[in-house]
Design an enzyme around this catalytic site. Sequence first.
Site, PDB file in Angstrom:
ATOM      1  N   GLU A 258      -6.153   3.061  12.606  1.00 13.32           N
ATOM      2  CA  GLU A 258      -6.412   1.747  11.986  1.00 13.32           C
ATOM      3  C   GLU A 258      -7.678   1.117  12.564  1.00 13.32           C
ATOM      4  OE1 GLU A 258      -2.890  -0.325  13.144  1.00 13.32           O
ATOM      5  OE2 GLU A 258      -1.561   0.956  11.981  1.00 13.32           O
TER       6      GLU A 258
ATOM      7  N   HIS B 258      -1.235   0.698  19.742  1.00 10.85           N
ATOM      8  CA  HIS B 258      -2.586   0.131  19.756  1.00 10.85           C
ATOM      9  C   HIS B 258      -2.977  -0.021  21.216  1.00 10.85           C
ATOM     10  CE1 HIS B 258      -6.148  -2.101  18.903  1.00 10.85           C
ATOM     11  NE2 HIS B 258      -5.888  -2.211  17.620  1.00 10.85           N
TER      12      HIS B 258
ATOM     13  N   LYS C 117      -8.234  -6.894   8.392  1.00  9.36           N
ATOM     14  CA  LYS C 117      -8.397  -8.151   9.124  1.00  9.36           C
ATOM     15  C   LYS C 117      -9.757  -8.265   9.809  1.00  9.36           C
ATOM     16  CE  LYS C 117      -4.825  -6.800  11.699  1.00  9.36           C
ATOM     17  NZ  LYS C 117      -4.745  -5.325  11.672  1.00  9.36           N
TER      18      LYS C 117
HETATM   19  C1  PLP Z   1      -2.076  -3.540  14.176  1.00 14.04           C
HETATM   20  C2  PLP Z   1      -3.536  -3.483  14.321  1.00 14.04           C
HETATM   21  N1  PLP Z   1      -4.187  -2.390  13.894  1.00 14.04           N
HETATM   22  C3  PLP Z   1      -5.522  -2.287  13.968  1.00 14.04           C
HETATM   23  C4  PLP Z   1      -6.281  -3.305  14.485  1.00 14.04           C
HETATM   24  C5  PLP Z   1      -7.766  -3.144  14.550  1.00 14.04           C
HETATM   25  O1  PLP Z   1      -8.182  -3.007  15.844  1.00 14.04           O
HETATM   26  P1  PLP Z   1      -9.707  -2.705  16.213  1.00 14.04           P
HETATM   27  O2  PLP Z   1     -10.526  -3.693  15.476  1.00 14.04           O
HETATM   28  O3  PLP Z   1      -9.756  -2.834  17.667  1.00 14.04           O
HETATM   29  O4  PLP Z   1      -9.992  -1.297  15.759  1.00 14.04           O
HETATM   30  C6  PLP Z   1      -5.655  -4.453  14.994  1.00 14.04           C
HETATM   31  C7  PLP Z   1      -6.442  -5.526  15.601  1.00 14.04           C
HETATM   32  O5  PLP Z   1      -5.965  -6.549  16.031  1.00 14.04           O
HETATM   33  C8  PLP Z   1      -4.238  -4.545  14.896  1.00 14.04           C
HETATM   34  O6  PLP Z   1      -3.588  -5.629  15.330  1.00 14.04           O
END
Ligand code: PLP
Length: 378
Positions: A258, A181, A53
């Site tokens: 993640e 998270h 994402k």
């Molecule tokens: C479930 C989950 N994992 C990982 C991420 C990635 O987070 P970051 O970009 O802070 O590493 C997000 C971001 O919204 C998330 O919702």
Amino acid sequence: MTEKTKEISERTMKELVRKHGTPLFLISIPELKKRVEIFREFLPRVEPHYAVKANPHPSILKTLIKMELGFDVASINEIKTVLKLGSSSEKLVFANTVKSPEAIKFAKKFNVDLMTFDSEYELTKIAKLFPGARVIVRIKVPNVGSVVELSLKFGVEPADAVPLMIKAFKLGLKPVGVSFHVGSQCTEVSNFIEALEIASIIFHDALLKKISLEILDIGGGFPIKHFDDEDDPFPSMAERIRAEIDRLFDKNIRIIAEPGRFIAGPVCTLITRVIGKSIRNNKHWYYLDDGVYGCLSGIVYDHCKYQYRVLKKGTTQLSTLAGPTCDSFDVISISEELPELEIGDIVYIKNIGAYSLATATNFNSIPPTKTVVLNKGG
Ligand SMILES: Cc1ncc(COP(=O)(O)O)c(C=O)c1O
């Protein structure tokens, strides 16, 4: 730009603008590789599953597939994209705790059998549509000081984790782990430390109920530097996280993460140009050819603050930067110290790889910002 060059030089930037015009979104593949190497160096026990994402550009995904990363996918299309580009289903964690029935069926069809959940309703849905799936319970953990707070919408109370895993087992699912998270752009290492402690208690309590967990998913949230005068918070945080993982979790527990922003953020630069100028209330307003409806959408959705740089020197004055659309909401920043700019001057933003291109719209029918991939094969 060569692999050794950290920064895109002003000359390169001008050449790229001459060739491609603006706005221009640059993706540096050597920098991307470096981000993965840093993550692996500082957290050697943790398997990164890139959060698609953050920036699903194919050049990024292809490079990460070659580097054998796993992926955090959140939708049917994200699954489709990474599998089509060559990743295998075992490399994926479906880390959206609320999945549509269609998405669960799709995951089953393509053997994406590892997924997170944070409610009994979701468990029932998964059990019905994907019997035997491996499930990870997402718990609520402190998000203190993180720029994007995620614990309001997601995560079960830690005390509910083991009962839910027992429920999962009874429903014919395989409860395999715990995830959390700490909130995106988390600079408080204590969030990670507390979350790890809570997770380790759940691992212990689950074992007492004869559920032997094998995966800890420490999520995303790893911070990056947005401004030149900031220290990079990651190395010291990673050291603490690594030590705490080793202290709390047996060597045979698989630790995954993640990271989204950490991998994609520093990899991209946005180059814009001044397309309009005015003086309003004695202050210079510069209108750029990209704004909050485009690649600067992170200002809205990601609560992100960026450093705006120009190629000009000179006495600075407090100025406003605005985007190109007809909405008065499309204001980028009202307090930038900038030298006087003219139409055609460049304003560029580094460290803008995450939650930027991914959340851009085509409001006012403005075409998507052109992307250029630097050192594709490099
Ligand atoms: C479930 C989950 N994992 C990982 C991420 C990635 O987070 P970051 O970009 O802070 O590493 C997000 C971001 O919204 C998330 O919702």
